[in-house]
Design a protein around this motif. Structure first.
Motif, PDB file in Angstrom:
ATOM      1  N   GLU A  17      -6.154  10.390  -8.893  1.00  0.00           N
ATOM      2  CA  GLU A  17      -6.480   9.013  -9.225  1.00  0.00           C
ATOM      3  C   GLU A  17      -5.233   8.131  -9.146  1.00  0.00           C
ATOM      4  O   GLU A  17      -5.292   6.986  -8.705  1.00  0.00           O
ATOM      5  N   PHE A  18      -4.120   8.681  -9.578  1.00  0.00           N
ATOM      6  CA  PHE A  18      -2.863   7.927  -9.516  1.00  0.00           C
ATOM      7  C   PHE A  18      -2.522   7.582  -8.068  1.00  0.00           C
ATOM      8  O   PHE A  18      -2.139   6.446  -7.743  1.00  0.00           O
ATOM      9  N   LEU A  19      -2.684   8.562  -7.170  1.00  0.00           N
ATOM     10  CA  LEU A  19      -2.434   8.319  -5.752  1.00  0.00           C
ATOM     11  C   LEU A  19      -3.392   7.277  -5.188  1.00  0.00           C
ATOM     12  O   LEU A  19      -3.000   6.411  -4.387  1.00  0.00           O
ATOM     13  N   ALA A  20      -4.639   7.354  -5.619  1.00  0.00           N
ATOM     14  CA  ALA A  20      -5.640   6.393  -5.141  1.00  0.00           C
ATOM     15  C   ALA A  20      -5.287   4.984  -5.575  1.00  0.00           C
ATOM     16  O   ALA A  20      -5.427   4.013  -4.811  1.00  0.00           O
ATOM     17  N   CYS A  21      -4.851   4.827  -6.817  1.00  0.00           N
ATOM     18  CA  CYS A  21      -4.445   3.507  -7.323  1.00  0.00           C
ATOM     19  C   CYS A  21      -3.273   2.957  -6.507  1.00  0.00           C
ATOM     20  O   CYS A  21      -3.233   1.773  -6.158  1.00  0.00           O
ATOM     21  N   ALA A  22      -2.307   3.830  -6.223  1.00  0.00           N
ATOM     22  CA  ALA A  22      -1.154   3.387  -5.438  1.00  0.00           C
ATOM     23  C   ALA A  22      -1.571   2.980  -4.036  1.00  0.00           C
ATOM     24  O   ALA A  22      -1.098   1.977  -3.500  1.00  0.00           O
ATOM     25  N   GLN A  23      -2.510   3.713  -3.445  1.00  0.00           N
ATOM     26  CA  GLN A  23      -2.938   3.375  -2.093  1.00  0.00           C
ATOM     27  C   GLN A  23      -3.723   2.067  -2.073  1.00  0.00           C
ATOM     28  O   GLN A  23      -3.663   1.325  -1.093  1.00  0.00           O
ATOM     29  N   LEU A  33       5.582   6.177  -7.910  1.00  0.00           N
ATOM     30  CA  LEU A  33       5.580   7.247  -6.907  1.00  0.00           C
ATOM     31  C   LEU A  33       6.867   7.223  -6.073  1.00  0.00           C
ATOM     32  O   LEU A  33       7.466   8.266  -5.802  1.00  0.00           O
ATOM     33  N   GLY A  34       7.283   6.028  -5.661  1.00  0.00           N
ATOM     34  CA  GLY A  34       8.480   5.910  -4.842  1.00  0.00           C
ATOM     35  C   GLY A  34       9.709   6.468  -5.539  1.00  0.00           C
ATOM     36  O   GLY A  34      10.554   7.119  -4.920  1.00  0.00           O
ATOM     37  N   GLY A  47      -1.792  14.267  -0.503  1.00  0.00           N
ATOM     38  CA  GLY A  47      -1.869  13.056   0.306  1.00  0.00           C
ATOM     39  C   GLY A  47      -0.826  12.009  -0.016  1.00  0.00           C
ATOM     40  O   GLY A  47      -1.025  10.826   0.281  1.00  0.00           O
ATOM     41  N   LEU A  48       0.316  12.409  -0.596  1.00  0.00           N
ATOM     42  CA  LEU A  48       1.361  11.445  -0.942  1.00  0.00           C
ATOM     43  C   LEU A  48       1.848  10.673   0.286  1.00  0.00           C
ATOM     44  O   LEU A  48       1.979   9.441   0.244  1.00  0.00           O
ATOM     45  N   LEU A  49       2.115  11.397   1.391  1.00  0.00           N
ATOM     46  CA  LEU A  49       2.619  10.713   2.579  1.00  0.00           C
ATOM     47  C   LEU A  49       1.609   9.709   3.123  1.00  0.00           C
ATOM     48  O   LEU A  49       1.991   8.676   3.682  1.00  0.00           O
ATOM     49  N   ASP A  50       0.330   9.988   2.960  1.00  0.00           N
ATOM     50  CA  ASP A  50      -0.695   9.039   3.419  1.00  0.00           C
ATOM     51  C   ASP A  50      -0.560   7.706   2.695  1.00  0.00           C
ATOM     52  O   ASP A  50      -0.776   6.635   3.283  1.00  0.00           O
ATOM     53  N   VAL A  51      -0.205   7.773   1.409  1.00  0.00           N
ATOM     54  CA  VAL A  51      -0.008   6.543   0.635  1.00  0.00           C
ATOM     55  C   VAL A  51       1.184   5.766   1.197  1.00  0.00           C
ATOM     56  O   VAL A  51       1.103   4.562   1.449  1.00  0.00           O
ATOM     57  N   PHE A  52       2.290   6.452   1.383  1.00  0.00           N
ATOM     58  CA  PHE A  52       3.495   5.781   1.887  1.00  0.00           C
ATOM     59  C   PHE A  52       3.274   5.226   3.290  1.00  0.00           C
ATOM     60  O   PHE A  52       3.665   4.086   3.591  1.00  0.00           O
ATOM     61  N   PHE A  53       2.629   6.005   4.151  1.00  0.00           N
ATOM     62  CA  PHE A  53       2.419   5.559   5.523  1.00  0.00           C
ATOM     63  C   PHE A  53       1.393   4.430   5.588  1.00  0.00           C
ATOM     64  O   PHE A  53       1.447   3.593   6.500  1.00  0.00           O
ATOM     65  N   HIS A  54       0.478   4.399   4.624  1.00  0.00           N
ATOM     66  CA  HIS A  54      -0.494   3.307   4.578  1.00  0.00           C
ATOM     67  C   HIS A  54       0.211   1.976   4.350  1.00  0.00           C
ATOM     68  O   HIS A  54      -0.116   0.970   5.014  1.00  0.00           O
ATOM     69  N   HIS A  55       1.169   1.962   3.439  1.00  0.00           N
ATOM     70  CA  HIS A  55       1.854   0.705   3.111  1.00  0.00           C
ATOM     71  C   HIS A  55       2.957   0.341   4.104  1.00  0.00           C
ATOM     72  O   HIS A  55       3.472  -0.781   4.060  1.00  0.00           O
ATOM     73  N   THR A  56       3.323   1.285   4.980  1.00  0.00           N
ATOM     74  CA  THR A  56       4.336   0.969   5.990  1.00  0.00           C
ATOM     75  C   THR A  56       3.726   0.943   7.390  1.00  0.00           C
ATOM     76  O   THR A  56       4.445   1.091   8.393  1.00  0.00           O
ATOM     77  N   ALA A  77       5.717  -1.779   0.561  1.00  0.00           N
ATOM     78  CA  ALA A  77       6.391  -1.092   1.671  1.00  0.00           C
ATOM     79  C   ALA A  77       7.760  -0.581   1.243  1.00  0.00           C
ATOM     80  O   ALA A  77       8.150   0.545   1.579  1.00  0.00           O
ATOM     81  N   PHE A  78       8.470  -1.397   0.467  1.00  0.00           N
ATOM     82  CA  PHE A  78       9.806  -0.970   0.049  1.00  0.00           C
ATOM     83  C   PHE A  78       9.729   0.217  -0.916  1.00  0.00           C
ATOM     84  O   PHE A  78      10.538   1.143  -0.838  1.00  0.00           O
ATOM     85  N   ALA A  79       8.743   0.175  -1.813  1.00  0.00           N
ATOM     86  CA  ALA A  79       8.551   1.321  -2.712  1.00  0.00           C
ATOM     87  C   ALA A  79       8.253   2.579  -1.911  1.00  0.00           C
ATOM     88  O   ALA A  79       8.692   3.686  -2.259  1.00  0.00           O
ATOM     89  N   SER A  80       7.530   2.420  -0.811  1.00  0.00           N
ATOM     90  CA  SER A  80       7.234   3.561   0.057  1.00  0.00           C
ATOM     91  C   SER A  80       8.502   4.074   0.734  1.00  0.00           C
ATOM     92  O   SER A  80       8.695   5.287   0.888  1.00  0.00           O
ATOM     93  N   PHE A  81       9.378   3.155   1.148  1.00  0.00           N
ATOM     94  CA  PHE A  81      10.661   3.567   1.732  1.00  0.00           C
ATOM     95  C   PHE A  81      11.480   4.360   0.715  1.00  0.00           C
ATOM     96  O   PHE A  81      12.105   5.376   1.052  1.00  0.00           O
TER      97      PHE A  81
END
Length: 635
Positions: A17-23, A33-34, A47-56, A77-81
């Protein structure tokens, strides 16, 4: 602190759920997460990378770089970086999907360009934000570069190497220090270029508007700072030296020449010396790698251009002492690195340049320092021991010859008039005022050589040669020493050469044979060539040098029995150089090439040198009687 604990508690209770909220774009979850996902590596499988790649994603990057860099999509995007900066270490564990990273790379690059333009270049950006942005971009790229296929895709991306170059030149220039524990931008820059083709270095030069000197100065300034810092950091030394290694790889684009102009050999040797001071007491992997990087650089590039200049520079910067200090840990290095990098330095490279007086003098002083300490024994017991013992013996031999050369430098001068060839001390001769290196026993002999001999043409060639030598590091004393060494080595090996002539050229007079000595081998090799078919073509050198060689060959051919031609093949950087020396026609008939008085004085001088060396090793001093002793000839 309470807010952080609350977020972490939510993450532990329901990570999906935490990952879903971030995505979905919830900023607190994305930032958490970042910053902290590495405490929960199991998130990678959720699916952590999916979250980061979604925002970048490429489509989410602002089209206009002047857009508010604090807008929510930008912060996501910066949090994903920040989060992606930590993924590199998980490649080896098999927790990263290469195909997903390759698919996401175009978006990562687009966002990297945006962050650079929006948060690094502007003047008014706070230093902390600028530094954090640079660290995040560099760390993200560095993590991706650990995969070979991703690395290739990154290097092939138009603008990627150029952006990496602009990040690299700004490393360490702000008032806020990097948040990374290593010089991550230099690491990223080196990793991107190291396995790329040579055109990548051309792109670096183009990104700097062709200012290769600036590139060299930036890299060397960082190496110097690491060397001179209060606490030597082996990892910094390794990274900065590796970067210089990579930048010097391709000679075509001017980078290597720029580094040489700014004395890179000197500073890498100083780096080796700095590492050597504590490597024996603390031989950790980082220190060993830094040592190997320095030695690898020297092994690769010390023979650049003429070779002589950089060999001499490295020795004067402390190569021999540093090598000796490092020798106890040579056995901790891979066998292939020992055989390819470490041992050849004194088994092959430096010995080939011991034909130059300047190198012999520098080596002699450095070896004296090693002899005065306990380092020689350690070196001889190391894996490089056999190579060092041979080099040490060569040094003693050339040290003795140096003394002989000094004794003979004003003796055995020969009149250049072919019809005369009188031999005497220098003060019995007059010197040509134009070329300054040809001697005559009288004004009449000088006139004959000018009108009837070849000095009219040879004089111009010698003048030009003197001008060329002034532009080089090799001195007139070095050239004179080499000529003398060639004649002595030839004379010492006359029995072997006579046997060789009888076997390979029966019936041909000795004076019709060219003596060839190849100093690229230790000990040097000897061969003979017929003068009739000999051309004396210069392997490497100026047009004037080739003309002078041709003139010497013609002089020998036109005056059979009057001269003997001796050629020396020497190492000259990236190629070989042919040096021709003329000897008198009776050279083949001599027993040792020198008159008895000089030989007697020479024996005493060599004996003094050898005894001095023994007594120095014992830590004693000795005074020698100057009384003359009778010379003992070997049968």
């Amino acid at each position: 602190m309470a807010a952080y604990q609350k977020v972490m508690l939510r993450l532990k209770r329901n990570p999906k759920e935490f990952l879903a909220c971030a995505q979905r774009g919830n900023l607190p979850e994305a930032i958490a997460l970042g910053n902290f996902w590495q405490d929960f590596p199991e998130l990678l499988s959720l699916g952590l990378l999916d979250v980061f790649f979604h925002h970048t994603d490429d489509s989410k990057a602002p089209i206009d770089s002047s857009a508010n860099h604090m807008d929510k999509p930008v912060q996501l995007a910066f949090a994903s970086f920040v989060g992606l900066a930590k993924v590199g270490e998980f490649w080896d564990a098999g927790l990263l999907d290469e195909s997903k990273v390759l698919k996401a790379w175009p978006g990562i690059f687009t966002w990297s360009e945006y962050f650079f333009v929006a948060r690094v270049l502007p003047v008014g950006v706070p230093d902390g934000l600028r530094q954090g942005t640079m660290d995040s971009i560099a760390s993200t790229w560095y993590g991706f570069l650990k995969n070979a296929n991703v690395r290739q895709a990154m290097a092939d991306t138009p603008g990627a190497i150029e952006l990496a170059t602009h990040l690299w030149i700004r490393e360490g220039t702000g008032s806020v220090p990097s948040f990374a524990t290593i010089p991550v931008t230099s690491s990223m820059f080196d990793s991107l270029l190291k396995f790329a083709d040579d055109s990548a270095l051309d792109r670096v030069v183009e990104a700097m508007d062709g200012k290769v000197d600036n590139i060299a100065q930036i890299a060397l300034n960082r190496l110097r700072a690491a060397i001179k810092g209060p606490n030597l950091d082996a990892m910094e030394m390794l990274i900065f030296t590796d970067t210089i290694n990579t930048l010097c790889r391709e000679p075509r684009n001017g980078l290597r020449d720029a580094f040489l102009r700014f004395n890179v050999i000197h500073w890498v040797t100083k780096g080796l010396a700095a590492i050597s001071t504590n490597i024996v007491s603390a031989p950790d992997p980082k220190s060993l790698a830094a040592m190997l990087s320095c030695l690898g650089f020297l092994s690769n590039y010390i023979e650049s251009t003429d070779g002589f200049t950089w060999v001499l520079q490295s020795i004067n910067a402390g190569l021999i002492s540093a090598y000796a200090d490092c020798s106890p840990v040579f056995n901790k290095v891979d066998l292939s690195d020992r055989e390819d990098i470490i041992i050849p330095i004194f088994d092959d490279i430096i010995p080939r340049y011991m034909v130059f007086r300047s190198v012999v003098c520098a080596v002699d002083g450095a070896i004296f320092s090693v002899d005065q300490s306990n380092r020689r024994g350690k070196l001889e017991r190391s894996p490089a021991g056999d190579a060092w013992r041979k080099f040490y013996a060569l040094t003693l031999e050339r040290r003795a010859f140096l003394a002989q050369h000094h004794l003979l430098k004003d003796k055995a001068i020969i009149c250049d008039n072919t019809k005369c060839q009188r031999m005497d001390d220098k003060n019995a001769f007059r010197k040509c005022s134009a070329c300054l290196c040809t001697f005559y026993c009288s004004k009449e002999c000088q006139a004959i050589a000018w009108k009837q001999g070849d000095h009219k043409s040879m004089c111009k060639l010698k003048q030009q040669e003197r001008i060329e030598h002034k532009a080089e590091s090799i001195t007139k004393q070095d050239i004179r020493f080499l000529h003398h060494l060639t004649l002595q080595d030839g004379a010492r090996n006359l029995p072997h050469l006579r046997a060789l002539a009888a076997r390979e050229f029966p019936g041909i007079p000795y004076h019709s044979l060219v003596i060839s000595i190849n100093y690229n081998f230790l000990p040097p090799t000897f061969s003979l060539k017929p003068i009739d078919t000999y051309t004396g073509q210069n392997i490497r050198g100026t047009t004037n040098g080739e003309d002078r060689h041709h003139a010497l060959v013609q002089k020998t051919k036109e005056h059979p029995g009057k001269y003997v031609l001796v050629e020396a093949m020497i190492s000259f950087g990236e190629g070989d150089q042919l040096i021709l020396t003329l000897a008198k026609g009776d050279y083949w008939d001599s027993k040792d090439g020198y008159d008895e008085l000089v030989a007697d004085e020479m024996d005493q001088m060599m004996a003094r040198i050898i005894v001095d060396n023994i007594m120095k090793n014992l830590g004693s001093q000795v005074k020698h009687s100057e009384s003359r002793r009778s010379r003992r000839r070997n049968p």
